[in-house]
Write an enzyme that holds these catalytic residues in place. Structure first.
Site, PDB file in Angstrom:
ATOM      1  N   GLY B  35       0.831  -1.197   0.000  1.00 31.02           N
ATOM      2  CA  GLY B  35       0.000   0.000   0.000  1.00 31.02           C
ATOM      3  C   GLY B  35       0.867   1.249   0.000  1.00 31.02           C
ATOM      4  O   GLY B  35       1.713   1.413   0.867  1.00 31.02           O
ATOM      5  N   GLY B  40       0.802   4.357   3.721  1.00 31.30           N
ATOM      6  CA  GLY B  40       1.937   3.764   3.023  1.00 31.30           C
ATOM      7  C   GLY B  40       3.065   4.744   2.770  1.00 31.30           C
ATOM      8  O   GLY B  40       4.238   4.408   2.948  1.00 31.30           O
ATOM      9  N   ASN B  67      -9.435  10.981 -11.721  1.00 30.48           N
ATOM     10  CA  ASN B  67      -9.903  11.423 -10.412  1.00 30.48           C
ATOM     11  C   ASN B  67      -9.525  12.879 -10.201  1.00 30.48           C
ATOM     12  O   ASN B  67      -9.104  13.575 -11.123  1.00 30.48           O
ATOM     13  CB  ASN B  67      -9.450  10.486  -9.291  1.00 30.48           C
ATOM     14  CG  ASN B  67      -7.956  10.411  -9.180  1.00 30.48           C
ATOM     15  OD1 ASN B  67      -7.299  11.403  -9.407  1.00 30.48           O
ATOM     16  ND2 ASN B  67      -7.444   9.251  -8.856  1.00 30.48           N
ATOM     17  N   ARG B  70      -5.922  17.195  -9.449  1.00 26.63           N
ATOM     18  CA  ARG B  70      -5.364  18.012 -10.519  1.00 26.63           C
ATOM     19  C   ARG B  70      -4.104  18.742 -10.103  1.00 26.63           C
ATOM     20  O   ARG B  70      -3.115  18.745 -10.820  1.00 26.63           O
ATOM     21  CB  ARG B  70      -6.411  18.994 -10.976  1.00 26.63           C
ATOM     22  CG  ARG B  70      -7.682  18.295 -11.344  1.00 26.63           C
ATOM     23  CD  ARG B  70      -8.171  18.766 -12.621  1.00 26.63           C
ATOM     24  NE  ARG B  70      -8.467  20.182 -12.549  1.00 26.63           N
ATOM     25  CZ  ARG B  70      -9.618  20.708 -12.864  1.00 26.63           C
ATOM     26  NH1 ARG B  70     -10.579  19.933 -13.247  1.00 26.63           N
ATOM     27  NH2 ARG B  70      -9.808  21.992 -12.817  1.00 26.63           N
ATOM     28  N   CYS B 184     -10.246   6.599   1.915  1.00 26.27           N
ATOM     29  CA  CYS B 184      -9.482   7.796   1.704  1.00 26.27           C
ATOM     30  C   CYS B 184      -9.262   8.049   0.238  1.00 26.27           C
ATOM     31  O   CYS B 184      -8.476   8.853  -0.150  1.00 26.27           O
ATOM     32  CB  CYS B 184      -8.151   7.722   2.411  1.00 26.27           C
ATOM     33  SG  CYS B 184      -7.874   6.187   3.204  1.00 26.27           S
ATOM     34  N   CYS B 481      -9.659 -19.786  15.976  1.00 28.00           N
ATOM     35  CA  CYS B 481      -9.513 -18.977  14.776  1.00 28.00           C
ATOM     36  C   CYS B 481      -9.491 -19.875  13.543  1.00 28.00           C
ATOM     37  O   CYS B 481      -8.737 -20.845  13.466  1.00 28.00           O
ATOM     38  CB  CYS B 481      -8.239 -18.151  14.825  1.00 28.00           C
ATOM     39  SG  CYS B 481      -8.035 -17.155  13.344  1.00 28.00           S
ATOM     40  N   CYS B 484      -5.693 -18.720  11.511  1.00 29.02           N
ATOM     41  CA  CYS B 484      -4.331 -19.024  11.950  1.00 29.02           C
ATOM     42  C   CYS B 484      -4.223 -20.376  12.646  1.00 29.02           C
ATOM     43  O   CYS B 484      -3.124 -20.852  12.906  1.00 29.02           O
ATOM     44  CB  CYS B 484      -3.766 -17.901  12.816  1.00 29.02           C
ATOM     45  SG  CYS B 484      -4.556 -17.688  14.401  1.00 29.02           S
TER      46      CYS B 484
END
Ligand SMILES: [Zn+2]
Lengths: 547, 672
Positions: B35, B40, B67, B70, B184, B481, B484
């Site tokens: 990311g 990131g 997107n 600009r 985001c 779980c 894992c």
């Protein structure tokens, strides 16, 4: 790192184009944060002027997170030249190319590239020369942030800024190794939009006439099954309580048995077992009878010194608070009704209808509030209308914070000792950083040792205080060596000479958390840290030392 | 001063604090950073400053023209390059001695298999979607590589170090159904409904009904500064297209009049809706398609055709069994999860309209009608219109536009009700939280590398002024779980030449009762069941024909719940593998799943050996690869949590089930 220097930072926001781009439209540019602090917060941010003392990696990290959301102006005051170490740990320098150049100018240039609408300036002078200019020099700014500046200068600076309530707030940041602390010096900080976690009361126990009438008007029994499954729980509760009272001599349930019976009566209203709106009503059933009062935190504000000494010159906040006190003294002895309706199981039609009822009533109560304000000393004209609206809308979360002068704690051995008892880890962090800072200034050429720091810590405390183990641990994290280790490794020399040099991850962390507090102060939204926030990045803990 | 000595001086402090040993290892520590977005990039900066020397940075997204970004484009010549590449380049300029290997791809792509993950010393997650986070978690467990996990939402954030068999994994605790969606980004390449909703709400709506962009000046400015001419031309074209639509929306009579008069006045808002549609759902998508490299590893979008959708003749390509189709199915499955299942068919009540998933045609009609309504409001004097979930016109517009975009990208549609919920709960990411989180990630990574496991902490950044940060020691793996606690193994093969039965028999081996050897098992891939004792149609099919390929997992679940689940990662045969040998290499030793402690509670004898009725088998034979899961779910053998998880594992289903949204928890953040 040439003009691309901000690439990485911009790319930070590239994930969220809404913030960096579309410079033509503020709304778009700051879309993300607007949703957190709204237009009023944004305009406060945009008109803010911030002075930062020292151009360290921590300082530039803080500034990065203030420049991105769009403060108005920043100045870095720093007379240092970029050192090798700076070049390695400060991303807002151009690496080795910056070495030997003025640190402030280099940082300002690179920071400004992050956001063209932010104005920035470098002032290449010594902090003491700024201090010598006195209060007038600082009056231009809305906030001053100081990172790792020498102890005596910090003392003078905090004294100047404390001398007048109109002078800017001061954020003091200190770090060494994996330890850090920050605190905010302010006299008084009032918050209208604290964004409390508790939503305002729906006042279901005291339903306003239109709500009661609406609840009574519904024919639950003969209603279409689908519609029945979409009555908002608020309406169900008002109706259930009304029915209950009709059967019980006008009294709400008080005993446990009665309350259970009331709960059962809500279950009994179901037409189908899977009507979630009724399940919701059952979960929330207490709201039907627990009395809505003025929340304790707000009621306490009615005793605040700002009210007892109210004059026409008092800030609008206190005039509004006085009006609120008057409003609450009248039946039904609650805060003005909020128009904000939480989500509940309902279809749009029912939900919007209920929302309208709340909105209408809330407008009505706001008008009553405004009448009270009009008759008060300041009058409606003395307060901006938008502020009145905000105040009423957010009155369940009003806050007043009162602060102390920076250094008040260190001057009070008893208070320090009791802090050490109540929050040893945080107090130890504070004591270690304070002592290192004092010693660094007293003996800049010498290595600072555990022994020296410990002695200084003991000096700050009442005679005979036993140091808890946390102090030793804290010194380990600042990485102050003991005498015996001094000669073992030449590598230690640098850290010994400058235990307060920035570590990149500490700086990054502080950049985030301090900027966040700065934004809270500037926007007067959310509740900032009150006291000394002590940070231990080995244990990843933060905590507050009360001042 | 020589470079060496200056470097020495620069890093001396860090060295002193990290210790010589760890510090000297950093330059050769291989680190994978997944990311290059908000967290990131902060993270990359910190990693480089800390002294790591070998970083692989992977991100799927491009800094994209279509997107909003600009300003960013104009200043840079990096338009349309990948975030990973741009970030890597910059970080390298800061410190050229760091080796940064940027990869522009999806972490779920097949080449990033277990062997690839195993080539790193540590993985740092800086992702913003649950699906990918869970994927990396699983890959790291399979490869036995430490992971530091992270996420943010507004002022909240979280960091969690994950070590196989030592700590909880990302999936140990069931993820609460998020009320809010930390988003985001406006993605040029959406992969989840929420991406399309954000796009419709924060991009398209403001473009058409928000403040005027007035982008011309900037473009001129950028041109003067010698920015990439071609990009500017494209942007200008884009700006013009929107200007045209905006004009049409504002300048003409409401379309209703137009229609009634049979008016040939060509610039009505009817045409504005059409113009807008053609731009964003047709020509923009065609532009994207022309960039072939973007679609190497993901399904390309489909441009939509206004007229064909209107007359019902439009068919999404591959509508049978294609991504779009299965996404639709998943969507329904999701909706069917809660008590509202029974409702949709039930009635004509207006309230239920909200919960209905719209067809493509219905979305189009809603798009046109909501555009008209909004246009009429502009013409009646409203300056700008912004999103409000209680404003029906804007909600309809966002519902329609996001569903159309979803259709184009093969993503499940959402009902108006769900969109209201989701659009109202999108929490913005903010710079400060990213900075805090990224700092902590590296600190935790250092603890991991130092093997100072007592220093590992799950850290939460909260909104409490008293305790901004809360850290707790990491807990041990949850016994139940389903991720894992599986026994992991790797099966290298040529999927075209290996059958499912070869796979099963190979992994189970010859043993007798110590966890190896033949026994009754079911085999799953993600949410699909490929075989079980009553369903053997697939056994002689090749893995490839079952769409099981490199990078995927096959889970072998014991039918009687006596043995733990074996999770087998499919890997690639080494290049020198002889064609004469069997087309697979078994793990050595074979995986030995733990014996499951039978619950001491005595169960009624009827429960455990469940056999399916003939009818059911009949149905299954009709659709061999995909069992109707809704029926399957209630009779899941609860002794095998893996199996249950498998059934749930449908990408974003947990995320977006509206039925579970309301609970008694306080709101995370009040946005309004
Ligand atoms: Zn787990």
């Amino acid at each position: 790192m040439t003009s691309d220097s901000q690439d990485i930072e911009s790319a930070t926001t590239a994930m969220s184009p809404v913030i960096t781009d579309a410079p033509d439209s503020k709304t778009r540019r700051y879309d993300r944060q607007l949703r957190l602090w709204a237009a009023s917060g944004q305009s406060a941010l945009e008109s803010s002027r911030i002075l930062v003392l020292s151009g360290t990696a921590t300082s530039t990290s803080i500034l990065k997170n203030l420049v991105l959301p769009g403060i108005g102006h920043f100045t870095i005051l720093d007379d240092a030249k970029v050192s090798n170490e700076d070049a390695g740990n400060n991303f807002f320098l151009e690496g080795p190319e910056s070495i030997g150049k003025p640190r402030a100018s280099e940082a300002v240039r690179l920071l400004r590239e992050l956001n063209e609408s932010v104005d920035g300036a470098a002032e290449l002078s010594d902090i003491s020369s700024a201090i010598a200019k006195g209060a007038s020099y600082f009056a231009d700014y809305s906030l001053v942030i100081a990172h790792n500046i020498p102890y005596s200068q910090l003392n003078q600076l905090s004294e100047i800024l404390w001398s007048d309530v109109t002078l800017p707030h001061l954020i003091i940041v200190r770090s060494a190794g994996f330890l850090a602390e920050f605190s905010i010096q302010f006299h008084e900080h009032t918050i209208i939009e604290s964004h409390p976690e508790m939503p305002p009361s729906l006042r279901l126990d005291k339903p306003f006439p239109a709500l009661l009438e609406h609840a009574r008007s519904l024919d639950f029994e003969n209603m279409d099954v689908t519609d029945h499954g979409h009555i908002p729980y608020a309406v169900i509760l008002v109706r259930a309580m009304d029915d209950w009272k009709a059967k019980n001599g006008g009294k709400a349930p008080t005993t446990t048995a009665e309350r259970d019976a009331f709960k059962k009566s809500i279950y009994a209203m179901k037409k189908k077992s899977d009507e979630e709106n009724f399940d919701e009503a059952v979960t929330q059933f207490r709201r039907a009878f627990v009395e809505t009062k003025v929340p304790m935190d707000v009621a306490d504000l009615f005793q605040d010194q700002g009210l007892t000494s109210l004059t026409p010159q008092s800030s609008p906040f206190f005039h509004l608070l006085a009006a609120l006190r008057e409003f609450c003294s009248r039946p039904p002895h609650t805060l003005p009704l909020s128009a904000a309706l939480p989500d509940m199981k309902a279809d749009t039609k029912n939900y919007v209808h209920l929302q309208k009822l709340y909105k209408t009533q809330s407008e009505k109560e706001k008008d009553e509030f405004k009448e009270i304000l009009a008759q008060s000393g300041i009058g409606v004209a003395g307060v901006e209308m938008g502020m009145v609206d905000d105040f009423v809308k957010n009155c369940h979360g009003l806050r007043i914070l009162r602060g102390k002068r920076w250094g008040a704690l260190d001057a009070n051995p008893t208070a320090l000792a009791s802090a050490l008892l109540s929050s040893p880890r945080e107090a130890a962090t504070h004591l270690a950083l304070s002592s290192v800072s004092v010693l660094l200034e007293q003996t800049p050429q010498k290595a600072i040792t555990t022994e020296a720091v410990t002695a200084h810590v003991l000096n700050l405390l009442p005679k005979g205080t036993e140091l808890p183990s946390e102090v030793e641990e804290a010194l380990g994290e600042v990485h102050v060596p003991s005498h015996s280790h001094l000669d073992e490794s030449a590598d230690l020399t640098v850290s010994v000479r400058s235990p307060t040099a920035d570590l990149p991850n500490t700086a990054a962390f502080l950049g985030g958390i301090v900027a966040q507090e700065a934004i809270k102060m500037i926007t007067k939204q959310y509740v900032p840290v009150n006291g000394i926030c002590a940070i231990d990045l080995i244990g990843c803990t933060t905590g507050i030392v009360r001042v | 001063m020589t470079t060496t000595s200056s470097t020495t001086l620069r890093t001396a402090h860090i060295k002193a604090i990290l210790g010589n040993e760890l510090h000297s290892r950093l330059p050769s520590t291989k680190i994978l950073l997944v990311g290059a977005g908000g967290i990131g990039c902060e993270l990359l900066k910190n990693v480089v400053l800390t002294g790591f020397g070998d970083v692989t940075l992977l991100d799927l997204d491009t800094i994209d023209l279509s997107n909003l970004n600009r300003q960013f484009l104009f200043r840079k010549k990096d338009v349309k390059q990948s975030k990973a590449f741009v970030a890597a380049k910059t970080a390298n300029q800061f410190n050229p001695s760091v080796r940064i290997n940027p990869i522009h791809a999806n972490i779920k792509d097949p080449q990033f298999d277990v062997a690839w993950f195993r080539s790193f010393d540590i993985v740092l997650n800086a992702l913003d979607n649950l699906d990918a986070r869970r994927h990396v978690n699983r890959m790291c467990l399979a490869a036995n590589i430490p992971l530091v996990e992270s996420g943010t939402a507004g002022y909240l954030g979280q960091v969690q170090p994950i070590l196989k068999d030592r700590t909880e994994c990302f999936d140990c605790l069931p993820k609460p159904v998020p009320k809010s969606f930390p988003v985001c980004t406006i993605r040029s390449t959406p992969s989840q409904p929420i991406h399309c909703i954000v796009w419709a709400k924060s991009y398209l709506l403001p473009q058409l009904f928000g403040e005027d962009e007035n982008g011309g000046n900037e473009l001129d400015e950028a041109e003067k500064q010698g920015e990439n001419e071609q990009e500017i031309a494209t942007l200008r074209k884009e700006a013009q297209a929107f200007t045209l639509v905006r004009k049409a929306l504002r300048n003409s009579q409401p379309s209703a009049n137009g229609k009634m008069n049979g008016n040939s006045h060509a610039s009505g808002s009817a045409d504005a809706a059409r113009l807008a549609f053609d731009k964003v759902f047709s020509s923009d998508i065609k532009n994207l398609l022309s960039m072939a490299d973007m679609w190497a590893h993901r399904a390309p979008p489909t441009p939509l055709d206004f007229d064909k959708i209107a007359d019902g003749s439009f068919v999404l390509p591959g509508a049978t069994g294609s991504k779009a189709q299965s996404a639709q199915t998943n969507g329904k499955h999701v909706n069917g999860n809660g008590s509202q299942t029974s409702a949709p068919e039930a009635s004509s009540s207006s309230s239920l309209k909200d919960q209905k998933e719209l067809s493509l045609q219905e979305s189009l009609v809603l798009f046109v009608s909501s555009t008209h309504r909004l246009a009429a409001r502009l013409q009646a004097g409203e300056d700008t219109i912004s999103f409000d979930k209680d404003d029906d016109d804007t909600l309809d517009f966002v519902t329609a536009a996001s569903n159309l975009r979803s259709a184009a990208y093969g993503i499940a549609g959402k009902s108006r009700w769900e969109i209201k919920e989701m659009a109202g709960n999108i929490i913005p990411a903010i710079a400060t939280t990213n900075a805090i989180v990224a700092g902590i990630i590296v600190l935790q990574a250092l603890q991991v590398l130092k093997k100072e496991y007592s220093g590992l902490r799950n850290v939460h950044i909260q909104r409490k002024a008293e305790v901004p940060l809360s850290a707790c020691s990491v807990g041990p793996p949850s016994k139940n779980c389903a991720v894992c606690r599986d026994t992991y193994a790797e099966f290298l093969c040529d999927p075209a030449r290996v059958t499912l039965s070869q796979f099963i028999n190979g992994i189970l081996g010859e043993g007798d009762g110590d966890g190896t050897g033949e026994r009754d098992v079911s085999v799953y891939e993600a949410g699909r069941i490929l075989s079980d004792p009553d369903f053997d149609d697939n056994l002689e099919r090749t893995l490839e024909s079952l769409n099981v390929s490199r990078g995927k997992f096959l889970n072998i679940v014991d039918e009687d719940g006596e043995w733990g689940t074996i999770s087998v990662a499919i890997g690639q045969l080494p290049p020198n593998h002889s064609h004469d040998e069997p087309a697979f290499i078994l793990p050595s030793p074979l995986p030995l799943p733990p014996k499951i402690q039978k619950p001491t509670v005595i169960e009624p004898p009827s429960t455990p050996p469940r056999k399916r009725s003939a009818d059911e088998v009949e149905v299954l034979n009709g659709r061999p690869a995909k069992r109707p899961r809704v029926n399957d779910a209630p009779e899941v053998n609860m002794a095998s949590p893996s199996k249950k998880r498998r059934l749930e594992e449908d990408g974003l289903l947990i995320l977006e089930n509206p039925n579970e949204v309301v609970d008694d928890e306080p709101e995370l953040i009040a946005i309004d």
